[in-house]
Design an enzyme around this catalytic site. Structure first.
Site, mmCIF file in Angstrom:
data_model
loop_
_atom_site.group_PDB
_atom_site.id
_atom_site.type_symbol
_atom_site.label_atom_id
_atom_site.label_comp_id
_atom_site.label_asym_id
_atom_site.label_seq_id
_atom_site.Cartn_x
_atom_site.Cartn_y
_atom_site.Cartn_z
ATOM 1 N N ASP A 21 10.712 -20.252 -49.921
ATOM 2 C CA ASP A 21 11.169 -21.620 -49.664
ATOM 3 C C ASP A 21 12.460 -21.584 -48.852
ATOM 4 O OD1 ASP A 21 11.903 -24.273 -49.735
ATOM 5 O OD2 ASP A 21 12.583 -24.210 -51.824
ATOM 6 N N ASN A 23 14.103 -24.296 -47.544
ATOM 7 C CA ASN A 23 14.987 -25.471 -47.567
ATOM 8 C C ASN A 23 15.296 -26.013 -48.959
ATOM 9 O OD1 ASN A 23 12.490 -26.467 -48.111
ATOM 10 N ND2 ASN A 23 12.508 -28.078 -46.551
ATOM 11 N N ASP A 25 13.512 -27.106 -51.444
ATOM 12 C CA ASP A 25 12.768 -28.168 -52.135
ATOM 13 C C ASP A 25 11.800 -27.601 -53.178
ATOM 14 O OD1 ASP A 25 10.783 -27.120 -50.573
ATOM 15 O OD2 ASP A 25 10.263 -28.990 -49.552
ATOM 16 N N ASP A 29 7.387 -22.491 -47.480
ATOM 17 C CA ASP A 29 7.103 -23.181 -46.228
ATOM 18 C C ASP A 29 6.995 -22.197 -45.060
ATOM 19 O OD1 ASP A 29 9.897 -22.618 -45.638
ATOM 20 O OD2 ASP A 29 10.337 -24.271 -47.021
ATOM 21 N N ASP A 199 -13.540 -20.316 -46.023
ATOM 22 C CA ASP A 199 -13.573 -20.719 -47.426
ATOM 23 C C ASP A 199 -14.953 -21.176 -47.890
ATOM 24 O OD1 ASP A 199 -11.817 -21.643 -49.789
ATOM 25 O OD2 ASP A 199 -12.943 -23.452 -49.314
ATOM 26 N N GLU A 256 -15.551 -15.858 -47.216
ATOM 27 C CA GLU A 256 -15.587 -15.861 -48.685
ATOM 28 C C GLU A 256 -17.041 -16.103 -49.058
ATOM 29 O OE1 GLU A 256 -13.616 -17.997 -52.604
ATOM 30 O OE2 GLU A 256 -14.258 -19.231 -50.943
ATOM 31 N N HIS A 328 -5.598 -15.445 -54.446
ATOM 32 C CA HIS A 328 -5.033 -16.637 -55.082
ATOM 33 C C HIS A 328 -5.971 -17.291 -56.093
ATOM 34 C CE1 HIS A 328 -7.727 -18.122 -52.096
ATOM 35 N NE2 HIS A 328 -7.598 -19.350 -52.560
ATOM 36 N N ASP A 329 -7.205 -16.800 -56.175
ATOM 37 C CA ASP A 329 -8.173 -17.366 -57.125
ATOM 38 C C ASP A 329 -8.382 -16.461 -58.332
ATOM 39 O OD1 ASP A 329 -8.772 -19.589 -55.555
ATOM 40 O OD2 ASP A 329 -10.334 -18.523 -54.451
#
Ligand code: GLC
Ligand code: CA
Length: 554
Positions: A21, A23, A25, A29, A199, A256, A328-329
């Site tokens: 990150d 910035n 928040d 990003d 995907d 995938e 990520h899954d």
């Protein structure tokens, strides 16, 4: 086999929301990614796959796209994206984006127009059916739970969503939909992308006309796999997509793909296949149960070996699979594939070497190179992922206690992999100066990049050596193109194989804490990699320490 520019590359998956990150928040990003390109270059990475950062309501963390031509403001701007592509290029690196075209978001303008006029042009972009009271068009269960049918707002129709209700399926039978997809792919490739990760692609072909299948749970619904098995002709779509897009740019594409039909393999990843490569999910689906995560069987070292070799035998030299330990899954591979209680730098390095040296393209998921582990969730409230929330409920409905249900989430939650990347031992793992969108794994104090960077014995340094070995001109030909031959296959808790090309390499991992010895057919020439400082040999007998892995030149 025709040589391709991507054959000898090493890829890395970034989950933008959790990478860095810039910035404060609390959300990772694109400028954050740019600032870490040198970290990746130093590791030896060539190809970077970004999970989606298009404009999206983030109902499924960006896998629900509301504008394919825009960047979500939380991730940055299109200028940031252009800069990322350019900065990567300067470093001889390639950026892949995630192509999510089985479905879009219900906030995409196509869907909004379909709601306004379901019988018009955009109604035909989706699968719509007339609503009948007390009856659904089919009894299919969505991947994320519940029926795949949802009321189309403001109409007397329902729409199909194989995933979340905020992810309406696009109607690939409609040539106008396909044109829109190809136009978008080419628009991005014109910007200089290296290619795409594709995907959920197997879902684009539905078995028509729709019908019910045998229910497989008490909810009376049926898993979508049964419908997909019956669907034929996906090749027409995929071949068309290849010819109209990737092929013209010599772009890289990785699919995938689950449950492809075995005789279709050459069509998928052979010479002139639909994709450059596709992921091997054999290990990740091992032990899975139609009942849900709570019912899944654990995977042992012998199972793991069997899964890897099964894929290798199936693919042979048909093409290249992409090998992963996690994504990520999935939960973290170190926690999943290393027996409980044995997760340590040595075992993580062993797993890395065994996976990395398989024939195919290695993909590293962010943090894997540090040996990041599963999260000790203390309550379901700490979990954000929609799939985990559904599986928690499935477990409770099946009669599990709350603790049992939570345990299945600890084992399989996608959030295990989605916690912030562990950069430093400072607050929030150095991921953000603000409040992170998802709590970091508390073990960041000991597992983090800054403590590993200059430590020659760290997990990260081991990954770096593995990558360097793959690129070493002396061994590259064998590692990239050589064949794979399992050896001592019946030995318990031992995974070993030869890679044979212009050299012969032996990769052997002792997948347990206890020592075990192997007898080589001939003395080895050289140790190329070892996760211990020494090697215990007597003639041709090597006694491997607990979780020792060796890569030997024979
Ligand atoms: C793929 C993605 C996953 C997503 C799903 C729906 O499996 O990897 O994260 O939830 O597709 O797009
Ligand atoms: Ca940010």
């Amino acid at each position: 086999m025709n040589r391709k520019w991507w054959h000898d590359k090493v890829a890395y998956q970034i989950y933008p929301k959790s990478f860095y990150d810039s910035n404060g928040d609390g959300i990772g990003d694109i400028p954050g990614i740019i600032s870490k390109l040198d970290y990746l270059k130093d590791l030896g990475i060539d190809i970077i796959w970004l999970s989606p950062c298009y404009r999206s309501p983030l109902a499924d963390q960006g896998y629900d796209i509301s504008d394919y031509y825009d960047i979500d403001p939380r991730f940055g701007t299109m200028e940031d994206m252009d800069r990322l592509i350019a900065e990567a290029k300067k470093r001889d690196m390639y950026i892949l984006m995630d192509l999510v075209v089985n479905h879009c978001s219900d906030e995409h303008e196509w869907f909004k127009k379909a709601c306004e006029d379901p019988d018009g042009k955009y109604g035909n972009f989706f699968y719509l059916r007339d609503k009948k009271e007390g009856e659904l068009p089919t009894n299919w269960r969505s991947y994320f739970g519940g029926s795949v049918w949802e009321d189309l707002p403001g109409t007397n129709k329902q729409y199909l969503h194989l995933f979340h209700k905020k992810q309406p399926d696009l109607n690939w039978e409609n040539p106008e939909v396909r044109e829109e997809v190809y136009k978008n792919i080419n628009w991005w490739l014109d910007k200089g992308l290296g290619g795409f990760r594709i995907d959920a692609i197997i879902n684009i072909k539905k078995a028509l006309p729709f019908r019910d299948y045998e229910p497989d749970r008490a909810d009376g619904l049926s898993h979508i796999d049964k419908m997909l098995e019956e669907a034929s002709g996906i090749g027409d779509f995929l071949g068309e997509m290849r010819d109209r897009t990737f092929k013209k740019y010599d772009a890289f594409s990785v699919g995938e793909v689950f449950n492809e039909k075995e005789d279709e393999l050459p069509d998928f990843i052979g010479e002139n296949g639909y994709f450059s490569t596709m992921f091997d999910f054999n290990e990740t689906i091992f032990g899975s149960s139609p009942n849900g995560w709570y019912d899944a069987a654990p995977i042992t070292p012998d199972d793991y070996k069997k899964c890897c070799f099964e894929t290798q035998r199936k693919i042979k030299d048909t093409g290249f699979v992409s090998n992963i330990i996690e994504n990520h899954d999935e939960p973290r591979g170190a926690s999943r594939y290393i027996p409980e209680g044995d997760c340590c730098p040595e075992s993580k390095k062993m797993l890395a070497a065994l996976n990395f040296m398989l024939r195919g393209l290695p993909f590293i998921y962010q943090g894997q190179e540090l040996g990041m582990e599963n999260v000790p969730f203390s309550s379901i409230d700490e979990v954000d992922d929609i799939s985990s929330l559904d599986q928690y409920k499935v477990a409770l409905d099946a009669g599990c206690t709350e603790e049992e249900a939570l345990n299945s989430i600890r084992r399989f939650s996608r959030d295990n992999a989605r916690t912030p990347m562990q950069w430093t031992s400072e607050e929030n793992a150095g991921f953000t100066t603000g409040t992170p969108w998802l709590k970091p794994n508390p073990n960041y104090v000991s597992i983090n990049a800054s403590s590993q960077l200059d430590d020659p014995d760290s997990v990260r340094s081991f990954y770096k050596k593995l990558i360097a070995l793959r690129k070493n001109p002396e061994y590259k030909e064998t590692i990239v193109y050589g064949s794979l031959e399992p050896v001592w296959e019946d030995r318990h808790n031992l995974m070993a194989y030869y890679r044979k090309g212009d050299k012969t390499l032996l990769v052997a991992g002792n997948y347990q804490r206890e020592v075990q010895s192997v007898t080589l057919p001939s003395p080895y020439r050289r140790v190329l990699l070892n996760n211990y400082p020494d090697i215990e040999t007597e003639d041709t007998v090597i006694t491997l320490y607990g979780y020792q892995v060796l890569i030997l030149e024979m």
